[in-house]
Scaffold this motif. Structure first.
Motif, PDB file in Angstrom:
ATOM      1  N   THR A   5       0.799  -1.103  -0.060  1.00 51.31           N
ATOM      2  CA  THR A   5       0.006   0.084  -0.005  1.00 51.31           C
ATOM      3  C   THR A   5       0.839   1.199   0.057  1.00 51.31           C
ATOM      4  O   THR A   5       2.180   1.355   0.582  1.00 51.31           O
ATOM      5  N   LEU A   6       0.448   2.322  -0.676  1.00 48.14           N
ATOM      6  CA  LEU A   6       0.786   3.854  -0.555  1.00 48.14           C
ATOM      7  C   LEU A   6      -0.150   4.514   0.201  1.00 48.14           C
ATOM      8  O   LEU A   6      -1.387   4.389   0.032  1.00 48.14           O
ATOM      9  N   VAL A   7       0.429   5.694   0.589  1.00 51.06           N
ATOM     10  CA  VAL A   7      -0.397   6.696   1.197  1.00 51.06           C
ATOM     11  C   VAL A   7      -0.339   8.167   0.346  1.00 51.06           C
ATOM     12  O   VAL A   7       1.150   8.443   0.194  1.00 51.06           O
ATOM     13  N   GLY A   8      -1.260   8.644  -0.137  1.00 54.41           N
ATOM     14  CA  GLY A   8      -1.329   9.798  -0.914  1.00 54.41           C
ATOM     15  C   GLY A   8      -1.863  10.843  -0.233  1.00 54.41           C
ATOM     16  O   GLY A   8      -3.157  10.673   0.554  1.00 54.41           O
ATOM     17  N   GLN A   9      -1.698  12.205  -0.328  1.00 54.12           N
ATOM     18  CA  GLN A   9      -2.255  13.276   0.401  1.00 54.12           C
ATOM     19  C   GLN A   9      -2.848  14.266  -0.658  1.00 54.12           C
ATOM     20  O   GLN A   9      -2.149  14.449  -1.675  1.00 54.12           O
ATOM     21  N   PHE A  10      -4.062  14.618  -0.495  1.00 53.39           N
ATOM     22  CA  PHE A  10      -4.714  15.444  -1.709  1.00 53.39           C
ATOM     23  C   PHE A  10      -5.484  16.506  -0.997  1.00 53.39           C
ATOM     24  O   PHE A  10      -5.719  16.614   0.306  1.00 53.39           O
ATOM     25  N   THR A  11      -5.549  17.630  -1.699  1.00 53.96           N
ATOM     26  CA  THR A  11      -6.185  18.729  -1.233  1.00 53.96           C
ATOM     27  C   THR A  11      -7.714  18.382  -1.858  1.00 53.96           C
ATOM     28  O   THR A  11      -7.751  18.153  -3.146  1.00 53.96           O
ATOM     29  N   ILE A  12      -8.653  18.780  -1.227  1.00 59.00           N
ATOM     30  CA  ILE A  12      -9.946  18.742  -1.632  1.00 59.00           C
ATOM     31  C   ILE A  12     -10.811  19.964  -1.362  1.00 59.00           C
ATOM     32  O   ILE A  12     -11.152  20.197  -0.372  1.00 59.00           O
ATOM     33  N   GLY A  13     -10.910  20.857  -2.413  1.00 58.11           N
ATOM     34  CA  GLY A  13     -11.569  22.110  -2.361  1.00 58.11           C
ATOM     35  C   GLY A  13     -12.994  22.114  -2.545  1.00 58.11           C
ATOM     36  O   GLY A  13     -13.611  20.960  -3.325  1.00 58.11           O
TER      37      GLY A  13
END
Ligand code: 9UX
Length: 75
Positions: A5-13
């Motif tokens: 598994t990988l972990v991704g970070q996102f901005t959610i506007g």
């Protein structure tokens, strides 16, 4: 077997309430390969743990956009 598994970070506007957060989390968790999704209203940040064999970061951004929010990759 080996866990991948990988972990991704996102901005959610565009999230303005707790129901928006629940909606985005639900959409993310329903995607194939997504193991965990946590979204924070105050920071507009989402963290997604996923199997890179089944989904990639661009797919996750696209799912956020398709749900009517503005998604972008943090890194
Ligand atoms: Mo309520 Mo959040 O309509 O968009 S779900 S503000």
């Amino acid at each position: 077997g080996t866990k991948t598994t990988l972990v991704g970070q996102f901005t959610i506007g565009g999230m303005t309430c707790a129901a928006c957060v629940n909606s985005v989390e639900g959409i993310l968790k329903d995607l194939p390969g997504v193991k965990r999704a946590v979204v924070a209203l105050a920071t507009s940040l989402g963290e997604v743990e996923y199997d890179p064999n089944l989904i990639n970061k661009d797919d996750i951004v696209t799912a956020i956009e398709d749900a009517g929010f503005e998604g972008s990759l943090v890194q």
